[in-house]
Design a protein around this motif. Structure first.
Motif, PDB file in Angstrom:
ATOM      1  N   ALA A 396       8.352  -5.346   2.351  1.00 12.55           N
ATOM      2  CA  ALA A 396       8.429  -6.749   1.917  1.00 12.55           C
ATOM      3  C   ALA A 396       7.185  -7.137   1.120  1.00 12.55           C
ATOM      4  CB  ALA A 396       8.591  -7.654   3.137  1.00 12.55           C
ATOM      5  N   LEU A 397       6.034  -6.661   1.547  1.00  9.16           N
ATOM      6  CA  LEU A 397       4.785  -6.954   0.823  1.00  9.16           C
ATOM      7  C   LEU A 397       4.803  -6.352  -0.579  1.00  9.16           C
ATOM      8  CD1 LEU A 397       2.244  -6.307   3.728  1.00  9.16           C
ATOM      9  CD2 LEU A 397       2.642  -8.505   2.614  1.00  9.16           C
ATOM     10  N   VAL A 398       5.311  -5.118  -0.695  1.00 12.45           N
ATOM     11  CA  VAL A 398       5.392  -4.459  -2.014  1.00 12.45           C
ATOM     12  C   VAL A 398       6.388  -5.187  -2.913  1.00 12.45           C
ATOM     13  CG1 VAL A 398       6.051  -2.342  -3.211  1.00 12.45           C
ATOM     14  CG2 VAL A 398       4.714  -2.210  -1.100  1.00 12.45           C
ATOM     15  N   GLU A 399       7.566  -5.497  -2.378  1.00 13.35           N
ATOM     16  CA  GLU A 399       8.613  -6.143  -3.177  1.00 13.35           C
ATOM     17  C   GLU A 399       8.227  -7.555  -3.591  1.00 13.35           C
ATOM     18  OE1 GLU A 399      12.045  -5.755  -0.697  1.00 13.35           O
ATOM     19  OE2 GLU A 399      12.577  -3.767  -1.514  1.00 13.35           O
ATOM     20  N   ALA A 400       7.382  -8.207  -2.780  1.00  8.62           N
ATOM     21  CA  ALA A 400       6.936  -9.564  -3.121  1.00  8.62           C
ATOM     22  C   ALA A 400       5.833  -9.564  -4.176  1.00  8.62           C
ATOM     23  CB  ALA A 400       6.455 -10.280  -1.865  1.00  8.62           C
ATOM     24  N   GLY A 401       5.371  -8.365  -4.546  1.00  3.25           N
ATOM     25  CA  GLY A 401       4.342  -8.256  -5.575  1.00  3.25           C
ATOM     26  C   GLY A 401       2.958  -8.657  -5.100  1.00  3.25           C
ATOM     27  N   CYS A 402       2.703  -8.531  -3.802  1.00  4.20           N
ATOM     28  CA  CYS A 402       1.378  -8.875  -3.260  1.00  4.20           C
ATOM     29  C   CYS A 402       0.295  -7.964  -3.846  1.00  4.20           C
ATOM     30  CB  CYS A 402       1.395  -8.755  -1.734  1.00  4.20           C
ATOM     31  SG  CYS A 402       2.513  -9.926  -0.934  1.00  4.20           S
ATOM     32  N   LEU A 403      -0.886  -8.518  -3.993  1.00  5.17           N
ATOM     33  CA  LEU A 403      -1.989  -7.787  -4.621  1.00  5.17           C
ATOM     34  C   LEU A 403      -2.593  -6.782  -3.634  1.00  5.17           C
ATOM     35  CD1 LEU A 403      -3.672 -10.774  -6.482  1.00  5.17           C
ATOM     36  CD2 LEU A 403      -2.149  -9.029  -7.445  1.00  5.17           C
ATOM     37  N   ILE A 404      -2.028  -5.588  -3.632  1.00  2.00           N
ATOM     38  CA  ILE A 404      -2.515  -4.526  -2.757  1.00  2.00           C
ATOM     39  C   ILE A 404      -2.837  -3.314  -3.621  1.00  2.00           C
ATOM     40  CG2 ILE A 404      -2.018  -3.103  -0.735  1.00  2.00           C
ATOM     41  CD1 ILE A 404       0.207  -5.101  -0.038  1.00  2.00           C
ATOM     42  N   GLU A 405      -4.006  -2.723  -3.419  1.00  2.54           N
ATOM     43  CA  GLU A 405      -4.398  -1.546  -4.188  1.00  2.54           C
ATOM     44  C   GLU A 405      -3.467  -0.367  -3.877  1.00  2.54           C
ATOM     45  OE1 GLU A 405      -6.720  -0.869  -6.498  1.00  2.54           O
ATOM     46  OE2 GLU A 405      -7.105  -3.030  -6.584  1.00  2.54           O
ATOM     47  N   PRO A 406      -2.972   0.347  -4.904  1.00  2.00           N
ATOM     48  CA  PRO A 406      -2.104   1.515  -4.665  1.00  2.00           C
ATOM     49  C   PRO A 406      -2.739   2.540  -3.733  1.00  2.00           C
ATOM     50  CG  PRO A 406      -2.081   0.927  -6.987  1.00  2.00           C
ATOM     51  CD  PRO A 406      -3.126   0.060  -6.345  1.00  2.00           C
ATOM     52  N   ASN A 407      -4.067   2.708  -3.843  1.00  9.27           N
ATOM     53  CA  ASN A 407      -4.756   3.661  -2.961  1.00  9.27           C
ATOM     54  C   ASN A 407      -4.612   3.277  -1.493  1.00  9.27           C
ATOM     55  OD1 ASN A 407      -5.837   5.645  -4.703  1.00  9.27           O
ATOM     56  ND2 ASN A 407      -7.402   4.188  -5.402  1.00  9.27           N
ATOM     57  N   VAL A 408      -4.678   1.976  -1.231  1.00  8.57           N
ATOM     58  CA  VAL A 408      -4.562   1.495   0.146  1.00  8.57           C
ATOM     59  C   VAL A 408      -3.144   1.753   0.664  1.00  8.57           C
ATOM     60  CG1 VAL A 408      -4.642  -0.539   1.647  1.00  8.57           C
ATOM     61  CG2 VAL A 408      -6.351  -0.247  -0.166  1.00  8.57           C
ATOM     62  N   LEU A 409      -2.145   1.408  -0.149  1.00  4.59           N
ATOM     63  CA  LEU A 409      -0.752   1.636   0.249  1.00  4.59           C
ATOM     64  C   LEU A 409      -0.490   3.122   0.490  1.00  4.59           C
ATOM     65  CD1 LEU A 409       1.491  -0.677  -1.979  1.00  4.59           C
ATOM     66  CD2 LEU A 409       1.446  -0.587   0.513  1.00  4.59           C
ATOM     67  N   HIS A 410      -1.044   3.954  -0.378  1.00  6.52           N
ATOM     68  CA  HIS A 410      -0.840   5.398  -0.262  1.00  6.52           C
ATOM     69  C   HIS A 410      -1.485   5.942   1.011  1.00  6.52           C
ATOM     70  CE1 HIS A 410      -2.044   9.633  -0.874  1.00  6.52           C
ATOM     71  NE2 HIS A 410      -0.860   9.752  -1.473  1.00  6.52           N
ATOM     72  N   ASP A 411      -2.749   5.598   1.216  1.00  4.04           N
ATOM     73  CA  ASP A 411      -3.495   6.185   2.331  1.00  4.04           C
ATOM     74  C   ASP A 411      -3.072   5.614   3.680  1.00  4.04           C
ATOM     75  OD1 ASP A 411      -4.803   7.548   0.364  1.00  4.04           O
ATOM     76  OD2 ASP A 411      -6.613   6.311   0.419  1.00  4.04           O
ATOM     77  N   VAL A 412      -2.755   4.328   3.693  1.00  5.08           N
ATOM     78  CA  VAL A 412      -2.503   3.657   4.963  1.00  5.08           C
ATOM     79  C   VAL A 412      -1.033   3.728   5.377  1.00  5.08           C
ATOM     80  CG1 VAL A 412      -2.602   1.423   6.158  1.00  5.08           C
ATOM     81  CG2 VAL A 412      -4.465   2.099   4.665  1.00  5.08           C
TER      82      VAL A 412
END
Length: 594
Positions: A396-412
């Motif tokens: 939901a956070l990704v689809e909502a376009g929230c400002l999250i660094e790709p590295n954080v999404l990848h690693d976490v």
């Protein structure tokens, strides 16, 4: 049953003489009310013990009980209503168990008699005796639940007596009426209640002030149902107008119960839900008063007794068009919900995750990295429901376009999914939530969340899985296939899988061969296999049937069936021809055909 009969034999004899003189009773009627009561209890026992078949219980016992609604002795009358209520309930349960192809219609006879039954019970509602009235309302409630369509036209005739009874001081009567109205709001067609929303709500709001907590709780819950059903866009205009006239009073009543610290926990839970429904559906009609809601919700969120109910209430508003009403307290609410993810209370964690999903569009960006780390800790194969809910929040956070660094999404998140997806217990909804996240993440297309990097890591993961672990290899292939949301990704995947260097490696590592074959099969199953690549894929899959490894052969057979079915008219005739011309592979090809 002897306690109800205290009063002496003279009263019995007098009652007997009156019954014999009453033209409503035939000569065959028992002269003693005790015998009649015992007979009713036997009939009720027949119902519960299923001595009479469920499909004929209404015809054989229910209709007889209707004729005894005229009973004059209160104790007998109560038992008649209870037995009739049980009979109707049994009919409803049997109807739910019947499949569509069963020719027995047990509901139709009940529907035909509904008008007559309502008319007879309405007479009882006018009596002064409370206990029979309670039994009558219980019978009406079960009848409404079983035949709502037939009951709808008769609801209006009951409203005057309902309004009078709600003003009564008897707690049992009020409780049973509130329960009946709750079923009416949820089961009946909205048009049947539309004209009565305002008068009924005014009485229900008054019941919220009752000193008995159970009545207060039920009245608040009923108000929530009225708001939910008649505040909807498709509600009848008359019903919605009636609701809007009362909505401020409903909202104020809920607020007043939350302001008092000595309220029963059940009352506070119902009040929180009612408050949230009012804001979610009718925020514009509440004016400036709506500003009090987020303050109260935050206060209850920090109270250990009411925090779970407050989380659910915030979720109700979060899933509505009026979620921006929470903005004044958004930061504090978000922080508190995030802190609940670390609590040991599983139910609290689950509802907090669900509520956070509804708030992603107004989520404070400075808390997102910390939130993802907390959520990552919940992704494990020890609790699949919490895992799937956690991944759904990330999606939901990704689809909502929230400002999250790709590295954080990848690693976490992504790497945590890779660590869990090979577990043999991952399936169903949990697996679906993982695939949904991968579909959303690959669309970011920023390193390391690119198709090439993610597919490479999935392929590398395959090496650590034994070739005999069919489920684990299948899950990895599903993950890879889910990355192919665009035609470019599909072409890139096929090119990578049929690359000569990788093909040579497959011969040495069976897991990689099975991975490649499964990916082809999933592309065929999803009908996303490029037509231009069909011949190359078909050739690669057929080669798997000649492998010395049985696991590879089995995977190739299943994949060929999926690929052939995608190609439409071309693939299936080819498959049938191969079955005829390749006796050595006939068993595997029959698996493909299956």
């Amino acid at each position: 049953g002897m306690d109800a009969g205290e009063g002496g034999g003279e009263d019995e004899e007098a009652g007997s003489e009156e019954e014999e003189a009453d033209e409503d009773y035939s000569d065959d009627d028992d002269s003693s009310w005790k015998i009649r009561r015992s007979a009713i209890k036997v009939a009720a026992a027949f119902i519960h013990a299923h001595i009479v078949p469920q499909q004929s219980v209404y015809e054989e016992i229910g209709k007889m009980l209707i004729t005894r609604f005229k009973e004059r002795e209160e104790a007998v009358k109560i038992d008649v209503f209870l037995a009739f209520s049980d009979c109707i309930q049994i009919v409803g349960e049997f109807d739910k168990l019947c499949s569509d192809d069963v020719m027995i219609d047990v509901i139709e006879p009940v529907a035909q008699d509904t008008g007559k039954v309502v008319k007879m019970l309405r007479k009882e509602l006018k009596s002064k005796a409370v206990k029979p009235k309670v039994g009558a309302y219980q019978s009406l409630e079960n009848l409404l639940c079983v035949v709502p369509t037939a009951f709808g036209p008769h609801f209006a005739s009951l409203v005057p007596e309902i309004e009078k009874a709600l003003a009564d001081s008897n707690a049992d009567l009020k409780c049973v009426i509130l329960s009946f109205l709750t079923k009416a709001v949820t089961k009946l067609d909205k048009q049947a209640l539309s004209a009565h929303v305002e008068p009924l709500l005014s009485r229900i709001i008054a019941a919220i002030g009752d000193r008995y907590y159970k009545i207060t709780s039920e009245a608040l819950h009923l108000c929530s149902e009225f708001v939910r059903h008649f505040g909807a866009a498709d509600a009848p205009e008359e019903g919605r107008a009636g609701l809007l006239k009362c909505i401020s009073s409903v909202y104020s009543a809920a607020l007043s119960k939350l302001a008092k610290g000595d309220q029963d926990s059940e009352v506070r839970v119902s009040a929180l839900d009612c408050l949230a429904r009012c804001v979610a559906v009718c925020a514009s009609a509440l004016g400036s008063e709506v500003e009090k809601a987020p303050v109260v919700l935050l206060e209850r969120l920090t109270n250990e007794v009411t925090r779970l109910a407050a989380v659910c209430a915030i979720g109700v508003i979060g899933n509505s068009e009026n979620l921006k009403c929470l903005l004044p307290q958004n930061q504090e609410i978000f922080e508190t919900l995030c802190s609940f993810l670390k609590k040991s209370n599983r139910n609290l964690r689950l509802h907090s995750l669900e509520t956070l999903c509804s708030l992603v569009t107004i989520a404070p960006s400075e808390h997102l990295d910390l939130l993802l780390k907390d959520v990552s800790g919940l992704i494990a194969d020890s609790d699949l429901r919490v895992t799937s809910q956690s991944i759904e929040l990330c999606t939901a956070l990704v689809e909502a376009g929230c400002l999250i660094e790709p590295n954080v999404l990848h690693d976490v998140v992504f790497l945590k999914i890779l660590a869990v997806v090979t577990s043999p217990v991952i399936q169903g909804h949990t697996l679906e939530s993982m695939l949904s996240f991968l579909k959303a993440a690959v669309n970011i297309s920023k390193d390391p969340l690119t198709f090439k990097t993610m597919e490479s890591e999935l392929r590398q993961l395959t090496r650590s899985v034994p070739s005999s672990s069919k489920t684990c290899l299948k899950n990895i292939s599903l993950c890879t296939a889910s990355l192919c949301s665009g035609p470019d990704n599909q072409a890139d995947l096929i090119s990578a899988l049929i690359d000569p260097a990788f093909t040579q490696e497959q011969k040495e590592v069976p897991q990689l061969y099975i991975y490649a074959i499964n990916c082809f099969g999933e592309l065929g199953k999803a009908s996303t296999l490029p037509v231009s690549q069909y011949d190359k894929v078909r050739e690669s899959v057929l080669l798997a049937l000649k492998s010395p490894n049985d696991d590879v052969k089995f995977a190739g057979a299943l994949a060929y069936g999926l690929v052939a079915s995608y190609s439409g008219g071309k693939g299936v005739p080819e498959l049938i021809s191969l079955i005829k011309s390749s006796p050595d592979n006939r068993y595997l090809l029959l698996l493909s055909l299956k």
